[in-house]
Design a protein around this motif. Structure first.
Motif, mmCIF file in Angstrom:
data_model
loop_
_atom_site.group_PDB
_atom_site.id
_atom_site.type_symbol
_atom_site.label_atom_id
_atom_site.label_comp_id
_atom_site.label_asym_id
_atom_site.label_seq_id
_atom_site.Cartn_x
_atom_site.Cartn_y
_atom_site.Cartn_z
ATOM 1 N N SER A 78 0.836 -1.182 0.000
ATOM 2 C CA SER A 78 0.000 0.000 0.000
ATOM 3 C C SER A 78 0.874 1.236 0.000
ATOM 4 C CB SER A 78 -0.877 -0.022 1.256
ATOM 5 O OG SER A 78 -1.468 1.208 1.450
ATOM 6 N N TYR A 129 -13.576 9.704 4.783
ATOM 7 C CA TYR A 129 -12.804 8.466 4.899
ATOM 8 C C TYR A 129 -13.509 7.301 4.197
ATOM 9 C CZ TYR A 129 -9.969 4.705 6.682
ATOM 10 O OH TYR A 129 -9.125 3.618 6.760
ATOM 11 N N ASP A 130 -12.720 6.527 3.446
ATOM 12 C CA ASP A 130 -13.216 5.298 2.825
ATOM 13 C C ASP A 130 -12.003 4.441 2.486
ATOM 14 O OD1 ASP A 130 -14.963 3.422 1.846
ATOM 15 O OD2 ASP A 130 -15.931 4.780 0.407
ATOM 16 N N THR A 131 -12.225 3.163 2.272
ATOM 17 C CA THR A 131 -11.121 2.247 1.989
ATOM 18 C C THR A 131 -10.830 2.161 0.500
ATOM 19 O OG1 THR A 131 -12.571 0.320 1.761
ATOM 20 C CG2 THR A 131 -11.779 0.850 3.985
ATOM 21 N N ASP A 132 -9.612 1.708 0.176
ATOM 22 C CA ASP A 132 -9.259 1.488 -1.225
ATOM 23 C C ASP A 132 -10.201 0.472 -1.864
ATOM 24 O OD1 ASP A 132 -7.136 3.250 -1.222
ATOM 25 O OD2 ASP A 132 -5.622 1.737 -0.823
ATOM 26 N N ASP A 188 -8.346 6.679 2.210
ATOM 27 C CA ASP A 188 -8.031 6.040 3.484
ATOM 28 C C ASP A 188 -6.914 6.826 4.150
ATOM 29 O OD1 ASP A 188 -5.745 5.312 2.122
ATOM 30 O OD2 ASP A 188 -6.161 3.158 2.121
ATOM 31 N N GLY A 246 -5.417 0.961 6.924
ATOM 32 C CA GLY A 246 -6.798 1.338 6.675
ATOM 33 C C GLY A 246 -7.670 0.243 6.112
ATOM 34 N N GLU A 247 -7.093 -0.932 5.817
ATOM 35 C CA GLU A 247 -7.877 -1.970 5.154
ATOM 36 C C GLU A 247 -8.315 -3.106 6.085
ATOM 37 O OE1 GLU A 247 -9.062 -1.748 2.226
ATOM 38 O OE2 GLU A 247 -7.962 0.015 1.587
#
Length: 290
Positions: A2, A154-157, A180, A283-284
């Motif tokens: 990442s 905020y949000d994930t890949d 993220d 973040g995942e």
């Protein structure tokens, strides 16, 4: 890997506050606009009296922690961040990180090509950068941390790009308006470079949050006295010494990368590290040391 592997004068206060309010009215609706007004009010307070607006739930600890940065000069990149011992290394993704360095310098409306939303968000960020051009380091760091935290959601890949591993450039992040933890850190890094901070004083640091058992990424800014952390979990900038729950794993600076360890007898020296940095995806998901 990442990407994580890797006070102002009154007119300037007004410019930042207006930019934040406009951004939320465009992209976050009425609720977001109210949050922007709260953020703008906080930004208008004297720098050393600012308190965290949102983010981490540890209010008591943060309220007691030192708030505000010193006005010292920037220092070399923080290899000993979070009490660690750093050793230079060459990760597999170093070439990709070096390519990212070029993307971090693309912080103009023209770089957005035909994306109207990107150009609008880019304009808001540029207003903040312009307002702090002549400000002390302390105020540059504080303003950028707050502005980016309020500009993005905020949000994930996985949700944004459909993959666990995506190196989002500032243009991509400003186009989607989401990101993220590493995307927040990279955008702040780009903004601070644009505001005049030397690249050699900035590093993206991947950590394990021992309290949440979660991989995370933050931006570290080194001064001649301390290292300060810009974090999407809090709007207040804190020194790394005020965040003892963060275990540094590795970091990426302008030209070099470091892997971080801890001296015998320290809390983190006894804890098992991830078997491979390839499994560290900030973040995942929850950290799995095996």
């Amino acid at each position: 890997m990442s990407a994580g592997y890797l006070a102002l004068s009154k007119p300037r206060h007004a410019a930042i506050a207006a930019g934040l309010a406009l951004g939320f009215s465009l992209f976050a609706g009425p609720a977001g606009l109210q949050q922007a007004r709260v953020a703008a009010a906080a930004q208008a307070r004297p720098f050393h009296s600012q308190q965290r607006i949102a983010g981490d739930s540890d209010k008591a600890r943060d309220a007691a922690a030192p708030v505000g940065l010193d006005r010292m000069s920037t220092g070399s990149v923080p290899t000993g961040v979070f009490g660690s011992v750093a050793f230079p290394f060459k990760p597999d993704a170093l070439a990709q990180w070096q390519h990212m360095q070029q993307a971090l310098d693309r912080l103009r409306r023209e770089d957005c090509a035909g994306s109207t939303t990107c150009r609008t968000r880019m304009g808001l960020l540029q207003e903040t950068v312009a307002a702090i051009a002549d400000a002390p380091i302390a105020k540059k760091v504080d303003a950028v941390n707050l502005a980016v935290n309020k500009l993005l959601r905020y949000d994930t890949d996985a949700n944004i790009y459909g993959t666990l591993d995506h190196w989002a450039t500032p243009v991509e992040t400003l186009t989607t308006g989401r990101g993220d933890c590493e995307d927040y850190a990279l955008l702040k890094l780009a903004a601070l470079r644009s505001a005049g901070l030397p690249a050699e004083s900035l590093a993206l640091v991947v950590v394990r949050d021992a309290k949440r058992n979660f991989f995370h990424a933050v931006l570290a800014v080194s001064t001649t006295s301390q290292t300060y952390i810009l974090d999407n979990l809090r709007d207040t900038v804190l020194p790394d010494s005020a965040l003892p729950q963060y275990q540094a794993l590795y970091s990426l600076g302008a030209q070099r990368a470091w892997v971080h360890g801890y001296k015998r007898g320290s809390e983190f020296a006894m804890q098992k590290r991830p078997a491979s940095l390839d499994k560290v995806l900030p973040g995942e998901g929850v950290a799995n040391p095996s």
